[in-house]
Motif scaffolding. Structure first.
Motif, PDB file in Angstrom:
ATOM      1  N   TRP A  95       0.933  -1.158   0.226  1.00 53.50           N
ATOM      2  CA  TRP A  95       0.045  -0.039   0.113  1.00 53.50           C
ATOM      3  C   TRP A  95       0.862   1.314  -0.108  1.00 53.50           C
ATOM      4  O   TRP A  95       0.568   2.208  -0.556  1.00 53.50           O
ATOM      5  CB  TRP A  95      -1.038   0.074   1.009  1.00 53.50           C
ATOM      6  CG  TRP A  95      -2.297  -1.028   0.853  1.00 53.50           C
ATOM      7  CD1 TRP A  95      -2.306  -2.106   1.430  1.00 53.50           C
ATOM      8  CD2 TRP A  95      -3.138  -0.775  -0.355  1.00 53.50           C
ATOM      9  NE1 TRP A  95      -3.447  -2.835   1.114  1.00 53.50           N
ATOM     10  CE2 TRP A  95      -3.964  -2.080   0.049  1.00 53.50           C
ATOM     11  CE3 TRP A  95      -3.379   0.058  -1.118  1.00 53.50           C
ATOM     12  CZ2 TRP A  95      -5.126  -2.450  -0.855  1.00 53.50           C
ATOM     13  CZ3 TRP A  95      -4.761  -0.270  -1.977  1.00 53.50           C
ATOM     14  CH2 TRP A  95      -5.272  -1.338  -1.697  1.00 53.50           C
ATOM     15  N   GLU A  96       2.154   1.263   0.440  1.00 50.70           N
ATOM     16  CA  GLU A  96       2.956   2.377   0.626  1.00 50.70           C
ATOM     17  C   GLU A  96       3.317   2.482  -0.827  1.00 50.70           C
ATOM     18  O   GLU A  96       3.449   3.658  -1.259  1.00 50.70           O
ATOM     19  CB  GLU A  96       4.215   2.006   1.343  1.00 50.70           C
ATOM     20  CG  GLU A  96       4.160   2.001   2.908  1.00 50.70           C
ATOM     21  CD  GLU A  96       5.237   1.523   3.712  1.00 50.70           C
ATOM     22  OE1 GLU A  96       5.207   1.268   4.764  1.00 50.70           O
ATOM     23  OE2 GLU A  96       6.408   1.263   2.792  1.00 50.70           O
ATOM     24  N   VAL A  97       3.738   1.565  -1.612  1.00 51.20           N
ATOM     25  CA  VAL A  97       4.167   1.659  -2.989  1.00 51.20           C
ATOM     26  C   VAL A  97       2.952   2.056  -3.668  1.00 51.20           C
ATOM     27  O   VAL A  97       3.014   3.005  -5.062  1.00 51.20           O
ATOM     28  CB  VAL A  97       4.585   0.114  -3.662  1.00 51.20           C
ATOM     29  CG1 VAL A  97       4.624   0.280  -5.173  1.00 51.20           C
ATOM     30  CG2 VAL A  97       5.716  -0.235  -2.766  1.00 51.20           C
ATOM     31  N   MET A  98       1.671   1.808  -3.652  1.00 52.53           N
ATOM     32  CA  MET A  98       0.480   2.247  -4.144  1.00 52.53           C
ATOM     33  C   MET A  98       0.135   3.393  -3.639  1.00 52.53           C
ATOM     34  O   MET A  98      -1.016   4.193  -4.487  1.00 52.53           O
ATOM     35  CB  MET A  98      -0.710   1.246  -3.872  1.00 52.53           C
ATOM     36  CG  MET A  98      -0.453  -0.284  -4.345  1.00 52.53           C
ATOM     37  SD  MET A  98      -0.133  -0.448  -6.225  1.00 52.53           S
ATOM     38  CE  MET A  98      -1.554  -0.065  -7.055  1.00 52.53           C
ATOM     39  N   GLY A  99       0.910   4.463  -3.150  1.00 47.41           N
ATOM     40  CA  GLY A  99       0.644   5.740  -2.734  1.00 47.41           C
ATOM     41  C   GLY A  99      -0.474   5.880  -1.494  1.00 47.41           C
ATOM     42  O   GLY A  99      -1.054   6.714  -1.439  1.00 47.41           O
ATOM     43  N   VAL A 140      -7.876   0.002   5.603  1.00 46.55           N
ATOM     44  CA  VAL A 140      -7.355  -1.311   5.738  1.00 46.55           C
ATOM     45  C   VAL A 140      -6.579  -1.785   4.653  1.00 46.55           C
ATOM     46  O   VAL A 140      -6.733  -1.765   3.502  1.00 46.55           O
ATOM     47  CB  VAL A 140      -8.663  -2.183   5.772  1.00 46.55           C
ATOM     48  CG1 VAL A 140      -8.659  -3.659   6.008  1.00 46.55           C
ATOM     49  CG2 VAL A 140      -9.762  -1.632   6.951  1.00 46.55           C
ATOM     50  N   ALA A 141      -5.422  -2.670   5.171  1.00 46.04           N
ATOM     51  CA  ALA A 141      -4.520  -3.052   3.974  1.00 46.04           C
ATOM     52  C   ALA A 141      -5.057  -4.652   3.772  1.00 46.04           C
ATOM     53  O   ALA A 141      -5.035  -5.060   2.619  1.00 46.04           O
ATOM     54  CB  ALA A 141      -3.170  -3.407   4.867  1.00 46.04           C
ATOM     55  N   LYS A 197       7.524  -1.360  -9.131  1.00 50.43           N
ATOM     56  CA  LYS A 197       7.435   0.321  -8.623  1.00 50.43           C
ATOM     57  C   LYS A 197       8.203   0.422  -7.134  1.00 50.43           C
ATOM     58  O   LYS A 197       8.470   1.461  -6.466  1.00 50.43           O
ATOM     59  CB  LYS A 197       5.953   0.926  -8.298  1.00 50.43           C
ATOM     60  CG  LYS A 197       5.279   0.925  -9.558  1.00 50.43           C
ATOM     61  CD  LYS A 197       4.114   1.730  -9.489  1.00 50.43           C
ATOM     62  CE  LYS A 197       3.109   0.829  -9.536  1.00 50.43           C
ATOM     63  NZ  LYS A 197       1.715   1.478  -9.145  1.00 50.43           N
ATOM     64  N   GLY A 198       8.523  -0.865  -6.532  1.00 49.95           N
ATOM     65  CA  GLY A 198       8.879  -0.844  -4.930  1.00 49.95           C
ATOM     66  C   GLY A 198      10.177  -0.574  -4.357  1.00 49.95           C
ATOM     67  O   GLY A 198      10.424  -0.363  -3.575  1.00 49.95           O
ATOM     68  N   VAL A 243       0.224  -7.920  -5.982  1.00 48.27           N
ATOM     69  CA  VAL A 243       1.238  -7.309  -5.050  1.00 48.27           C
ATOM     70  C   VAL A 243       2.491  -7.430  -5.976  1.00 48.27           C
ATOM     71  O   VAL A 243       3.427  -6.498  -5.779  1.00 48.27           O
ATOM     72  CB  VAL A 243       1.033  -8.156  -3.927  1.00 48.27           C
ATOM     73  CG1 VAL A 243       2.116  -7.715  -2.771  1.00 48.27           C
ATOM     74  CG2 VAL A 243      -0.321  -7.707  -3.152  1.00 48.27           C
ATOM     75  N   ALA A 244       2.669  -8.552  -6.511  1.00 48.43           N
ATOM     76  CA  ALA A 244       4.196  -8.703  -6.893  1.00 48.43           C
ATOM     77  C   ALA A 244       4.499  -7.702  -8.019  1.00 48.43           C
ATOM     78  O   ALA A 244       5.677  -7.247  -7.803  1.00 48.43           O
ATOM     79  CB  ALA A 244       4.201 -10.115  -7.499  1.00 48.43           C
ATOM     80  N   SER A 245       3.440  -7.635  -8.914  1.00 47.66           N
ATOM     81  CA  SER A 245       3.961  -6.691 -10.015  1.00 47.66           C
ATOM     82  C   SER A 245       4.269  -5.401  -9.473  1.00 47.66           C
ATOM     83  O   SER A 245       5.269  -4.480  -9.643  1.00 47.66           O
ATOM     84  CB  SER A 245       2.924  -6.433 -11.031  1.00 47.66           C
ATOM     85  OG  SER A 245       1.716  -6.331 -10.522  1.00 47.66           O
TER      86      SER A 245
END
Ligand code: PMP
Length: 464
Positions: free
Chosen positions: A139-143, A224-225, A317-318, A310-312
């Motif tokens: 979720w961090e990576v997703m902003g 919520v994650a 981007k991670g 999640v993996a991609s």
């Protein structure tokens, strides 16, 4: 029991040393030292032998893990060969090893859906800690770094590290050694026999799933994650959710865009008659944590299988994910796991559980133990089963937990050559997947005897 003459002094020596120096997990050391530990010396198939020469049928496959049974020399040989060639190298700094890579590929194929990327660890608890860090990182990576909260269930078991304890819903564990991780919430468990209060299984399934939606709304959907659950709760006493539960949980996760994690540490690798419990219960998780049956317990190894979503994000981007263990993808553990998977596959052990021994155990349990005065309810799938010990069967009235009726029964089993575990007032069975019908008969003969002995003990105590 088959007593073989043995030097009694030897076990006494081990017991004395054990009492002097060894702190056992999940154990009241003072109480254990007063009576001394049982020393297990060897094992073959579904049987263990202790240092007094007693033969014990292992109705728990160790700790739900020895899926291919004891004594498979092929796994010892795989470890020996790998240790000679390359006993250790890490996978941190732009290196890999053949066993770790092959195992990752194998798991990508075996896991359902698009779970095509594998992160290795050493225990179920470490896999769960990996899940916690990974979904938050996602979720961090997703902003959306504020999406931190994980939701799990009361009476769930997700391990014993600080992460696993926090995520798990075991009251006794939460009473010791806090504070625990923030950002974790619990909802009710789908334990129909014990907690439905007269609701039909269908209605209760929806009630329990709706508890997830209520919690999401309370926390705020955008905080919520992930939701994490065992397909069938294991250490909680083998609780199979009623039909409809997982479908509704998945609907809710999709509605609020929440990641779904199946903790398959127990259900994975054939326990329910499919490679994964998610297949048996029709769950489509974004991540799966696994351990135990991955190596049949012959080596410590665990993994998290990660789906494309999640993996991609993490890969593309991670950047660097600051997480991992010295022994992530340990080559010896991976080589042993590969050999274990080969045996499970080539000997069609999981098909046998699905088509023959699983249905046989479930049918025999109900037929032979279902009418026993102590047995309130039996549930299970494949080679995992749990039964509630009830004071009043019809009223679903369980024994007062202070009575420790499960421990009384467990102790009778222990003394009569059967490992059957107590989870509170539920008795559970999870034998090696190679158990035969005749061995199931023997296991249930002993279980019946021990239930009768438990009734006698309760009478002596003036309880029934
Ligand atoms: N998750 C589940 C569902 C488990 O059953 C267990 C162990 N029984 C764990 C996690 C923790 O595994 P470990 O004991 O290997 O840390």
């Amino acid at each position: 029991m088959n007593a073989i003459n043995k030097e009694p002094a030897r076990s006494e020596d081990i017991r004395a040393l054990d009492a002097e120096h060894h702190l056992h997990p999940f154990t009241d050391t003072h109480a254990l030292n007063a009576k001394g530990a049982r020393v297990i010396e060897r094992a073959e198939g579904v049987y263990l032998w202790d240092s007094e020469g007693n033969r014990i049928i292992d109705g728990m496959a160790g700790l739900w893990c020895v899926n291919i049974g004891y004594g498979r020399k092929e796994l010892a040989e795989a470890a020996y060969t790998q240790m000679n060639q390359l006993p250790y190298y890490n996978t941190f700094f732009q290196t890999t090893t053949s066993p770790a890579t092959q195992l990752a590929k194998e798991l990508a194929v075996l896991t359902p859906g698009d779970l095509n990327h594998i992160f290795f660890a050493n225990s179920g608890s470490e896999a769960i800690d990996t899940v916690i860090r990974m979904v938050r990182r996602y979720w961090e990576v997703m902003g959306k770094p504020w999406r931190k909260t994980l939701i799990a269930r009361n009476n769930a078991y997700h391990g014993s590290t600080i992460g696993g304890t926090s995520l798990g819903g075991m009251g006794a564990m939460h009473n010791q050694g806090g504070p625990f991780l923030p950002g974790i919430e619990h909802i009710r468990q789908p334990y129909w026999y014990g907690e439905a209060d007269g609701q039909s299984p269908e209605t209760f399934a929806l009630t329990c799933a709706q508890a997830l939606e209520e919690k999401i709304l309370e926390v705020g959907p955008d905080n919520v994650a992930a939701f994490v659950g065992e397909p069938i709760q294991g250490a909680g006493g083998v609780i199979v959710p009623p039909e409809g539960y997982w479908a509704e949980i998945q609907k809710i996760c999709r509605k609020y865009d929440i990641l779904l994690v199946a903790d398959e540490v127990i259900c994975g690798f054939g326990r329910t008659g499919n490679w994964f419990g998610s297949q048996t219960l029709d769950i489509k998780p974004d991540l799966i944590s696994m351990a135990k049956g991955l190596s049949s317990g012959y080596q410590p190894i665990s993994a998290v299988a990660v789906g494309e979503r999640v993996a991609s994000a993490l890969i593309e981007k991670g950047g660097e994910f600051y997480h991992g263990f010295t022994y992530s993808g340990h080559p010896v553990a991976a080589a042993v796991a590969l050999e274990n998977l080969r045996i499970l596959r080539e000997e069609k052990i999981i098909e046998q559980v699905r088509d023959v021994t699983g249905p046989y155990l479930q049918q025999q349990l109900r037929e032979r133990l279902g009418n026993h005065p102590l047995v309130g309810h039996i549930e299970g799938v494949g080679l995992i089963a749990g039964m509630a010990l009830a004071q009043d069967k019809a009223q679903h009235k369980l024994f007062d937990s202070n009575l420790d009726v499960g421990t009384i029964c467990r102790n009778h089993c222990f003394a009569n050559g059967l490992i059957m575990r107590a989870c509170g007032n539920r008795m559970v069975l999870s034998p090696p997947l190679v158990i035969t019908k005749a061995e199931i008969d023997e296991m249930l003969d002993k279980a019946l005897l021990c239930l009768d002995l438990t009734v006698a003990s309760l009478k002596e105590m003036g309880v029934t």
